[in-house]
Design an enzyme around this catalytic site. Sequence first.
Site, mmCIF file in Angstrom:
data_model
loop_
_atom_site.group_PDB
_atom_site.id
_atom_site.type_symbol
_atom_site.label_atom_id
_atom_site.label_comp_id
_atom_site.label_asym_id
_atom_site.label_seq_id
_atom_site.Cartn_x
_atom_site.Cartn_y
_atom_site.Cartn_z
ATOM 1 C CB SER A 135 41.700 36.850 50.796
ATOM 2 O OG SER A 135 41.168 35.917 51.701
ATOM 3 C CE LYS A 190 44.011 33.257 52.038
ATOM 4 N NZ LYS A 190 43.784 34.621 51.569
#
Lengths: 816, 275
Positions: A665, A708
């Site tokens: 990611s 996040k």
Amino acid sequence: MSGAPSRPARLPASALRRRCDPASLGFGSTEELEPFDGLIGQERALEAIDLGARMDKAGFNLFVLGTRGSARHYTVGALVERYAEALPKPRDWIYVFNFAKPNQPRAIALPNGRAGALKAALDHVIDELLTSVPAVFDSDEYQTRRHALEEDARERQEKAFEALNERARTQHIAFLRTPTGFTFAPLVDGQVMKPEAFSALAEAERKAINLRIETLQKELSALLESVPRWERERRAKVRELDASFASVAVKAAMHEVSEAFADLPDIAAHLDAVTQDMIRRAGLFRAVAAAKGEETAPGTGIPDLVSDDEPRFRRYRVNLLVSNGSAKGAPIITEDNPSVGNLIGRIEHQAQMGALTTDFTLIRAGSLHRANGGFLMLDARRLLMEPLAWEALKRTLRSRRIAIEAPFEHSGVSGVVSLEPDPIPLSVKVVLVGDRTLYYMLADGDPDFRDLFKIAADFEDAAEWTDATAISLARLIATIAKREHLRPLSARAVARVIEEQSRDIEDTKRLSLHVSPLADLLREADFWAREAGHAIVDNVDVERAIEARERRQDRAPKLVQESIARGIVLIDTAGAKVGQINGLSVLTLGGYSFGKPSRITARVRVGSGQVIDIEREVELSGPLHSKGVLILSAFLSARYALDRPPSLHASLVFEQSYGGVDGDSASSAELYALLSALADVPIRQCFAVTGSVNQRGEVQAIGGVNHKIEGFFDVCRARGLDASHSVLIPSSNMQHLMLRADVVEAVAAGRFHIFPVTTIDEGIELLTGTPAGERGADGQFPEGTINRRIEERLVAFAEARRRYGMASDASDTGAR
Amino acid sequence: MSGKRKTTRVVLRLDNFGASAPALQAIAQLARAMEAELAARLVEDNRLLAALAFNAQPSADEASDASARHAERRLRALIESIATQSELAWSFDIVRCAGVMAAECTLHADDLLALALPEIERAMDVLREEISNGLARTSGVLLMPHAQPARNRPVVGMITDEAGLSRTVASCADLSASLRLPLSFVVVDDRDLFARVRAAAASHWSEAGAVALHAVPTAQLDILAAHVRSLRPKLVVWAPPPSWLKELLARPRLLREIGAPILLLGMESPSDKAA
């Protein structure tokens, strides 16, 4: 690359969280809702369960797959119950003493509900015989006949001896008893002749006397030889007499029970054997009654003739293994501790005089016995963790009969002489509940598994979020609230819970079906409602429960935030730097996840075309992360300076990362840092980036997008939001946005921004404020664009490498 | 015994064949109840010694003697143990004579002869002689069977005629009181006799509890014995008239028909008989 990169638009606040409109639910509080006894979005699993439950062929047992907390046990149990109710009640099973082979107890089936009556009846018979047998043997009739019998036997002997005595006397021979036996001696004048007088007799007379004595001795021998036979005859007659009297008492006591079970041939045969044995061993009842006769039950004064568990009577008792008398349909047994003994039953032992003994009454039923004719539900993980249990279950299912044996007996380790009970025919549907990993592991590794568990019911973890599923979920919430005796929930509270179910799986289009955390949330919300004095649980109570749960778990994220705030962990949220970017990662501790920004930096110089991932070099990266870095190399090689040999040496690192890094990611962030370093264009540090990238420069979806974003948001908010702070996310992750309310509010207020990007070019433009540039018809990128600068740098590297004839990294001398 | 001459000794006739310990204990118990000495007499039958000479074994004499000494030691130890347990005055002597002559050698008028019966009697003529001699020379003969009845059973007096009534009732009452046992009488069905037994029992019985009287409508000994046995007596006391005694001795089986220890009382006082 096709088409000029479009500048991505920041997302409106409305796109950051899907709301559930309380009004759309159509009720005021959950009190108005009907209980929900169905399943949401589990059509596939339901179909499988239906087939598995109704298929009566061997091997069609069920394995229910799904993640923990999805209430599979409860749900499957409820479903199976419907099938079980429609099935006939199975038979009762008992173990009884085997009079022919005492170490092989007999298993007998009875129509359901009758085993208990048989057991009670035989217990009653024993109690009754403890009174009636001694009474019969105490009767005058018995005593008289016994006495006469004994006297006949004595008289027979006495008469025989007396007759011999008389014959001896008539022959002038004394018949005398000595301590060592009998002897004969000649008589003279009624007295025993002295030896000297005998010697003085004429030879012929002595011979005649000796002949008489010899004849008498032969008669005596014959008589003495007859005595044991007479004694045997006497004992046989006594036995016969005892049996005839015992028979009266035993048959009277057994009459009722024999009549009651005459329709069951096996039981009738057993009762006959019991009757005959009781008659043969009637003395036992007399002995026990005599031993206990003086004892009385405490405080009653009543003779305590009811034997608690007189071991010698156990052979007449019934070991009621399984009774289905009170069952409604087929049984459903859930075994929480599936050890071998608990599954297939066991034979217990008792210590007696230092030795272990057992008998058929110490055979204990296992859950397979109890579930026979119905369903047995087991947790697959627990089953596999129990030594030998899995093998025992498979063996039993294969053979379709339950054979109780001592632990380790099948492996030949047991050294204790034990019982060999009759196996019991098995017809059971086993429902194993486990997670997917376990299912696939068993399916791949155990050749028996697929034969024995042919039906897999795969439970979905989530269902599509539609109005219908929202209503179903609301009814499920109402059902849980009622079952748990919680306060009813308002529509607003339910809406908030539904939103949380969506956030739980980070998907605006789906709702989590994990019932366990849902029930926990409802319980906690009910607690806060009670604390606040609310009659019903409202959305504020739900909110408070969520906040409280977050607060209980946020020690680790707070420490991370504090480290960043104190400058221990270096994260820039302002300014611009070349080759440096804020990546985003998710940490999971004890099931709790939170986002954490990380500084990623890139350095470049002339080299041989290598992109060094420092994490990988020191073995701190997982394979997915390494894969992501290799994709960067491929992207660079395929896009820039195609006619030159790759002459780049780049290094990438997660700064201040001391644990492992995995996942791809951050690959887009790493690429942005690398491009910034190559182009020598600074990246604005008010941005944070997440997303993976492919070789074509397309940004791909990642997991944990909400955590996040929130992790970076918290850092920025601590430093003060200045409307520049932003997060770049893959466009494909927009559907996953279920952000916290404070983040949504900040975005709505224009103090924080989220940009969805599709390509690397879109992202680099946002990050640097410089156009990415598109290769023109001349094959060149436009002047002043990021891509032009990168290509020129790479060409320069290639030239430098050629010029200096560099052959390997060992002689690198270039600089950034 | 009240109103009667007191029994000073219970003479227990023993032989080398031994006797059952329960029977010996019961005899000791009775001796204690009578406050009499337990006089154990081991009779060594001279006839046997003579007969053994005809035995083919050359060492028979020595073996027989050793066996006799061993039996003597064993019996002495047993009697001592039982008497000590019962806190009873006791003696143990060896009497050497012909078996049937033992009575003459050992018995006095105030004695009670106790015979421990074997389970199977194989010398019935000897037993008959011993009973006859005992009744002729002592106050009574106690016939103790091999097996003993259970505790807490009654003392039962058998009243078969007027002559033995008084002695039987008195003895029964004394023994019943001493042994703390219930008292019953089985009376041959005769209205006058029954009334006299009732009166005699009333005059002799001063303990708590009633005396049970059973009238049996027969004068047959075996039926009477069966009725007595049905009461499961601990001890039967009977003063048999001569005719009944003759029947008893002719059919010793009747002794066991009763299934309990029997104390046979002489019809007359031995001292009177001696006179």
